[in-house]
Enzyme design. Structure first.
Site, mmCIF file in Angstrom:
data_model
loop_
_atom_site.group_PDB
_atom_site.id
_atom_site.type_symbol
_atom_site.label_atom_id
_atom_site.label_comp_id
_atom_site.label_asym_id
_atom_site.label_seq_id
_atom_site.Cartn_x
_atom_site.Cartn_y
_atom_site.Cartn_z
ATOM 1 N N SER A 75 0.816 -1.222 0.000
ATOM 2 C CA SER A 75 0.000 0.000 0.000
ATOM 3 C C SER A 75 0.844 1.264 0.000
ATOM 4 O O SER A 75 0.360 2.327 -0.412
ATOM 5 C CB SER A 75 -0.945 0.006 1.212
ATOM 6 O OG SER A 75 -0.230 -0.146 2.421
ATOM 7 N N ASP A 118 -4.276 5.480 12.502
ATOM 8 C CA ASP A 118 -3.407 4.805 11.544
ATOM 9 C C ASP A 118 -2.118 5.612 11.422
ATOM 10 O O ASP A 118 -2.094 6.675 10.809
ATOM 11 C CB ASP A 118 -4.118 4.718 10.187
ATOM 12 C CG ASP A 118 -3.272 4.037 9.108
ATOM 13 O OD1 ASP A 118 -2.074 3.772 9.366
ATOM 14 O OD2 ASP A 118 -3.802 3.789 8.005
ATOM 15 N N HIS A 124 0.109 4.608 7.353
ATOM 16 C CA HIS A 124 -0.150 5.207 6.036
ATOM 17 C C HIS A 124 -0.082 6.730 6.110
ATOM 18 O O HIS A 124 -0.130 7.317 7.191
ATOM 19 C CB HIS A 124 -1.506 4.736 5.515
ATOM 20 C CG HIS A 124 -1.575 3.260 5.297
ATOM 21 N ND1 HIS A 124 -2.050 2.384 6.267
ATOM 22 C CD2 HIS A 124 -1.201 2.495 4.237
ATOM 23 C CE1 HIS A 124 -1.976 1.143 5.807
ATOM 24 N NE2 HIS A 124 -1.460 1.176 4.581
#
Length: 426
Positions: free
Chosen positions: A160, A405, A408
């Protein structure tokens, strides 16, 4: 003609000798500066008087800072991939920074990454620029990028983090291409953006471990159920034929905190046919498999290969001295400490990358994003993300220990700087 006294050198000859010695000294020292990363040119110091007023001292200090900034810029060399270190620098706030896209103007961003749209109240994280110590990092120039990539395939390969870099790259260029002259396709995690007039594609290929695994097609969230084939890359490599520029990366998925299960040959035996390996051993075996494919399949005269180093996570606020913090939650400024390295950066894994790439026959350019990224505790999506297609509720945002998070990155944001580095190397 007047003859000089015996044993004495004429004045004109003396001046020439002194000038030559000084020139040789400066030349040698500046060559040494290239090797060591230091500079012999120092900015002038503003003189001060003990009788000057405090306001005058402040003006002197301001003038001195301005002069130093100007001279530092003049002393910097144009970016050269062999002479410039992208890890040596600092983040500089620029409130007038030109934004090449926003989370409103680019339609290709994952909803989990559009922090402003997901409710982030401040936007300072958008206006930091990475400034190198000794070199001038060129700004991302869309026209030059389109020219360089005409008729080519650029592919980001990894997890990702690479998908975010792909999205960033596409968003940086897409506004310069008319709506009817661009095309985007997404298929089982793999993505392709095409600029028709340039016969150019920007692609993303999903493979979190680079080598074959049972979590390539359908994501397995439980690390205990993931099985890799650290000696096999054939399934993925079939999709890499004909690519002109690769940007590979693999790190985050290896760092589950558990040993790596690896089968040898196939997944047919399921969980019965695997062997548990130490993470670093498995990582090295996997990278060697990738390196062998590159060395045996890539023609360096026609294809360029980059490897992006690890993208750090920030899960422990005590790393940067915030003992009362919760991971990256509520952080709004980069770490100022020079050379900061948090627990989300595994230097032994970095050494594995270095060791494998140094032994390869095909030249691989290391895109070292780790140090500059490690400072950016402020730029993660944190609680300004989405879960199951919905923006986090106020109640969920009050529980950052569970929902923040800190792996990311917001977009626009740090991945744009990764692409600025990539552009500099291109």
């Amino acid at each position: 003609m007047k003859i000089p006294p015996k044993g004495k050198t004429p004045l004109s000859l003396t001046i020439i000798i002194i000038a030559v010695i000084v020139l040789m000294s400066v030349t040698f020292t500046e060559d040494l500066r290239v090797l060591t990363g230091t500079s012999t040119l120092k900015p002038p110091k503003a003189s001060s008087s003990s009788s000057s007023s405090s306001s005058s001292s402040e003006r002197d200090a301001s003038s001195r800072e301005t002069n130093e900034a100007v001279i530092d810029e003049e002393d910097k060399i144009e970016f050269n991939r062999k002479k410039c270190s992208v890890t040596e620098g600092k983040w500089v706030f620029n409130s007038s920074k030109e934004m090449l896209y926003t989370d409103e103007s680019c339609p290709y961003l994952d909803k989990q990454l559009v922090c402003k749209r997901n409710g982030r109240p401040e936007d300072k994280y958008l206006y930091w620029e990475w400034e190198l110590d000794d070199c001038t990092l060129p700004r991302f120039n869309v026209e030059n990028v389109l020219r360089k990539l005409r008729g080519k395939r650029l592919m980001f390969v990894g997890d990702s983090m690479q998908r975010a870099q792909w999205q960033s790259f596409v968003c940086l260029i897409q506004a310069h291409i008319p709506p009817k002259r661009k095309l985007i396709k997404r298929n089982e995690g793999n993505c392709m953006f095409k600029a028709k007039d340039y016969n150019m594609t920007i692609e993303f290929y999903w493979t979190p471990f680079l080598v074959d695994s049972n979590t390539d097609k359908y994501i397995i969230t439980d690390p205990n159920k993931r099985i890799l084939q650290v000696d096999s890359i054939a399934h993925h490599a079939r999709s890499w034929v004909g690519v002109d520029i690769f940007v590979f990366s693999s790190y985050t998925w290896w760092m589950s905190g558990q040993s790596i299960k690896s089968s040898w040959g196939s997944f047919a035996n399921g969980e019965k046919g695997y062997e548990e390996l130490d993470v670093r051993i498995a990582y090295k075996l996997g990278l060697k498999t990738w390196a062998n494919w590159v060395d045996s399949s890539i023609n360096p005269n026609t294809t360029r290969v980059f490897f992006a180093t690890m993208s750090p996570s920030h899960l422990r606020s005590s790393d940067w001295g915030n003992e009362d913090g919760i991971q990256c939650f509520k952080e709004t400024m980069p770490v100022a400490q020079r050379g900061f390295s948090g627990s989300g950066t595994d230097k032994q894994m970095m050494e594995v990358v270095t060791d494998v790439i140094e032994r390869m026959k095909v030249p691989v350019t290391v895109l070292n994003i780790t140090q500059l990224t490690d400072y950016r505790i402020d730029a993660h999506v944190s609680v300004y993300t989405q879960l199951d297609g919905k923006v986090l509720s106020d109640e969920q945002k009050k529980n950052p220990l569970r929902y923040a998070d800190c792996i990311h990155w917001c977009l626009p944001g740090v991945p744009d700087i990764w692409n600025q580095l990539l552009y500099a190397y291109l």
